[in-house]
Design a protein around this motif. Structure first.
Motif, PDB file in Angstrom:
ATOM      1  N   ASP A 187      29.785  50.200  16.349  1.00  0.00           N
ATOM      2  CA  ASP A 187      29.642  48.769  16.081  1.00  0.00           C
ATOM      3  C   ASP A 187      29.421  47.932  17.336  1.00  0.00           C
ATOM      4  N   GLY A 188      29.060  48.583  18.454  1.00  0.00           N
ATOM      5  CA  GLY A 188      28.816  47.815  19.671  1.00  0.00           C
ATOM      6  C   GLY A 188      29.024  48.645  20.919  1.00  0.00           C
ATOM      7  N   VAL A 189      29.225  47.944  22.048  1.00  0.00           N
ATOM      8  CA  VAL A 189      29.438  48.595  23.343  1.00  0.00           C
ATOM      9  C   VAL A 189      30.666  47.971  24.003  1.00  0.00           C
ATOM     10  N   ALA A 190      31.514  48.824  24.566  1.00  0.00           N
ATOM     11  CA  ALA A 190      32.687  48.365  25.318  1.00  0.00           C
ATOM     12  C   ALA A 190      32.542  48.810  26.768  1.00  0.00           C
ATOM     13  N   MET A 191      32.936  47.935  27.693  1.00  0.00           N
ATOM     14  CA  MET A 191      32.892  48.268  29.117  1.00  0.00           C
ATOM     15  C   MET A 191      34.213  47.894  29.781  1.00  0.00           C
ATOM     16  N   ALA A 192      34.545  48.635  30.831  1.00  0.00           N
ATOM     17  CA  ALA A 192      35.784  48.354  31.574  1.00  0.00           C
ATOM     18  C   ALA A 192      35.574  48.731  33.028  1.00  0.00           C
ATOM     19  N   VAL A 193      36.228  48.003  33.908  1.00  0.00           N
ATOM     20  CA  VAL A 193      36.162  48.311  35.338  1.00  0.00           C
ATOM     21  C   VAL A 193      37.507  47.978  35.967  1.00  0.00           C
ATOM     22  N   GLU A 194      37.892  48.783  36.950  1.00  0.00           N
ATOM     23  CA  GLU A 194      39.105  48.487  37.700  1.00  0.00           C
ATOM     24  C   GLU A 194      38.754  47.620  38.903  1.00  0.00           C
ATOM     25  N   LYS A 195      39.627  46.694  39.214  1.00  0.00           N
ATOM     26  CA  LYS A 195      39.387  45.787  40.331  1.00  0.00           C
ATOM     27  C   LYS A 195      40.617  45.795  41.231  1.00  0.00           C
ATOM     28  N   PRO A 196      40.486  46.215  42.488  1.00  0.00           N
ATOM     29  CA  PRO A 196      41.657  46.279  43.363  1.00  0.00           C
ATOM     30  C   PRO A 196      42.212  44.897  43.682  1.00  0.00           C
ATOM     31  N   LYS A 197      43.532  44.799  43.677  1.00  0.00           N
ATOM     32  CA  LYS A 197      44.188  43.550  44.072  1.00  0.00           C
ATOM     33  C   LYS A 197      44.337  43.563  45.587  1.00  0.00           C
ATOM     34  N   LEU A 198      43.423  42.879  46.269  1.00  0.00           N
ATOM     35  CA  LEU A 198      43.382  42.917  47.722  1.00  0.00           C
ATOM     36  C   LEU A 198      44.501  42.105  48.354  1.00  0.00           C
ATOM     37  N   SER A 199      45.010  41.115  47.631  1.00  0.00           N
ATOM     38  CA  SER A 199      46.054  40.246  48.170  1.00  0.00           C
ATOM     39  C   SER A 199      46.856  39.649  47.028  1.00  0.00           C
ATOM     40  N   LYS A 200      48.119  39.411  47.266  1.00  0.00           N
ATOM     41  CA  LYS A 200      48.960  38.767  46.255  1.00  0.00           C
ATOM     42  C   LYS A 200      48.564  37.315  46.040  1.00  0.00           C
ATOM     43  N   MET A 201      47.834  36.756  46.997  1.00  0.00           N
ATOM     44  CA  MET A 201      47.450  35.346  46.907  1.00  0.00           C
ATOM     45  C   MET A 201      46.113  35.131  46.205  1.00  0.00           C
ATOM     46  N   LEU A 202      45.436  36.208  45.825  1.00  0.00           N
ATOM     47  CA  LEU A 202      44.176  36.066  45.099  1.00  0.00           C
ATOM     48  C   LEU A 202      44.433  35.510  43.699  1.00  0.00           C
ATOM     49  N   VAL A 203      43.589  34.598  43.271  1.00  0.00           N
ATOM     50  CA  VAL A 203      43.690  34.057  41.923  1.00  0.00           C
ATOM     51  C   VAL A 203      43.308  35.150  40.929  1.00  0.00           C
ATOM     52  N   GLU A 204      44.125  35.355  39.913  1.00  0.00           N
ATOM     53  CA  GLU A 204      43.855  36.392  38.927  1.00  0.00           C
ATOM     54  C   GLU A 204      42.560  36.083  38.177  1.00  0.00           C
ATOM     55  N   GLY A 205      41.715  37.088  38.051  1.00  0.00           N
ATOM     56  CA  GLY A 205      40.443  36.905  37.364  1.00  0.00           C
ATOM     57  C   GLY A 205      39.281  36.542  38.273  1.00  0.00           C
ATOM     58  N   SER A 206      39.535  36.338  39.573  1.00  0.00           N
ATOM     59  CA  SER A 206      38.436  36.006  40.491  1.00  0.00           C
ATOM     60  C   SER A 206      37.709  37.278  40.921  1.00  0.00           C
ATOM     61  N   ASN A 207      36.547  37.093  41.562  1.00  0.00           N
ATOM     62  CA  ASN A 207      35.718  38.217  42.018  1.00  0.00           C
ATOM     63  C   ASN A 207      35.418  39.184  40.878  1.00  0.00           C
ATOM     64  N   ARG A 208      34.897  38.653  39.802  1.00  0.00           N
ATOM     65  CA  ARG A 208      34.679  39.460  38.604  1.00  0.00           C
ATOM     66  C   ARG A 208      33.632  40.546  38.825  1.00  0.00           C
ATOM     67  N   ARG A 209      33.870  41.690  38.210  1.00  0.00           N
ATOM     68  CA  ARG A 209      32.933  42.812  38.257  1.00  0.00           C
ATOM     69  C   ARG A 209      32.238  43.020  36.917  1.00  0.00           C
ATOM     70  N   VAL A 210      32.610  42.237  35.913  1.00  0.00           N
ATOM     71  CA  VAL A 210      31.920  42.234  34.627  1.00  0.00           C
ATOM     72  C   VAL A 210      31.287  40.862  34.452  1.00  0.00           C
ATOM     73  N   MET A 211      29.966  40.839  34.262  1.00  0.00           N
ATOM     74  CA  MET A 211      29.264  39.562  34.199  1.00  0.00           C
ATOM     75  C   MET A 211      28.299  39.524  33.018  1.00  0.00           C
ATOM     76  N   THR A 212      28.148  38.358  32.438  1.00  0.00           N
ATOM     77  CA  THR A 212      27.228  38.182  31.323  1.00  0.00           C
ATOM     78  C   THR A 212      25.828  37.889  31.853  1.00  0.00           C
ATOM     79  N   VAL A 213      24.841  38.599  31.324  1.00  0.00           N
ATOM     80  CA  VAL A 213      23.444  38.403  31.723  1.00  0.00           C
ATOM     81  C   VAL A 213      22.752  37.465  30.745  1.00  0.00           C
ATOM     82  N   ASP A 214      22.841  37.785  29.466  1.00  0.00           N
ATOM     83  CA  ASP A 214      22.270  36.978  28.401  1.00  0.00           C
ATOM     84  C   ASP A 214      23.324  36.882  27.308  1.00  0.00           C
ATOM     85  N   ARG A 215      23.067  36.141  26.259  1.00  0.00           N
ATOM     86  CA  ARG A 215      24.080  35.990  25.208  1.00  0.00           C
ATOM     87  C   ARG A 215      24.479  37.328  24.616  1.00  0.00           C
ATOM     88  N   HIS A 216      23.517  38.236  24.518  1.00  0.00           N
ATOM     89  CA  HIS A 216      23.787  39.507  23.849  1.00  0.00           C
ATOM     90  C   HIS A 216      23.891  40.679  24.820  1.00  0.00           C
TER      91      HIS A 216
END
Length: 237
Positions: free
Chosen positions: A32-61
């Protein structure tokens, strides 16, 4: 970007090595679709959660999951967005996944041909859901692209692929695939040697109305809890 005497292009191989030293990313094409996942290292405790995203939307679909040098990956994503926009303007409809994949692969291949540029040090997973159904493609720094039922890129790709081969992809739903992706990433991560990580999970499926987006917060929490439980069970063994 010149050939060695035995017919190899070392710059492309070095670019692939940059991906092999980077974060692991996984994609699964479900019924019924496609699922994707990626791990993102926490380089610092002061980094805002969710920043430096490795999953990005290209088009609506369609969306991309990247591994390797993030500065290079962003340029690939920007090119994909431009191609999707141009296709929509010229043809009046969203770009099919295989067409978008070919155009991204063409860009990455072009950067292996000329002495004044270097190959992109990034690989991408491309998920899309069009009238032809869900598609999962991968493009590596050499410009080669493949369509997959499931695949992995990054430093733990071999272990992740072995785990993916054990899944029954013909009956798997996207919700189940998101949880399986999280489990695989967490079990391949070694807390003793690696930095702490956070997971980015996305899907494009019937449940998301065929739009690429990050999974809902409740499903993200459920997947992370299942992944941590799987990791603890593995450590106990």
């Amino acid at each position: 970007t010149t050939y060695s005497p035995d017919g190899r292009i070392f710059q492309v191989e070095y670019a692939s090595k940059a991906v092999d030293n980077s974060s692991t990313a996984i994609g699964i094409r479900c019924k019924d679709g496609v699922a994707m996942a990626v791990e993102k290292p926490k380089l610092s405790k002061m980094l805002v959660e969710g920043s430096n995203r490795r999953v990005m939307t290209v088009d609506r679909h369609s969306g991309m999951c990247v591994s390797g040098l993030m500065a290079d990956a962003r340029q690939i994503v920007n090119h994909a967005r431009d191609e999707a926009s141009r296709y929509l303007d010229f043809n009046g409809g969203p770009i099919p996944g295989n067409v978008l994949c070919d155009r991204v692969a063409g860009l990455m291949h072009t950067y292996t041909l000329y002495w004044y540029v270097r190959p992109f040090g990034a690989s991408v997973l491309l998920a899309s859901y069009s009238d032809d159904g869900p598609e999962l493609c991968a493009v590596d720094p050499s410009g080669i692209s493949y369509r997959y039922f499931a695949t992995a890129i990054g430093k733990a790709k071999n272990g992740a692929k072995s785990a993916l081969e054990k899944l029954d992809l013909s009956t798997l739903t996207c919700k189940e695939a998101v949880i399986e992706c999280a489990k695989i990433l967490m079990t391949q991560h070694d807390p003793a040697k690696d930095k702490p990580i956070e997971l980015e999970l996305s899907w494009v499926c019937d449940a998301s109305k065929r739009m690429h987006q990050l999974v809902p917060a409740e499903l993200q929490a459920e997947a992370e809890a299942a992944a941590k439980a799987a990791r603890e069970a593995m450590d106990d063994e």
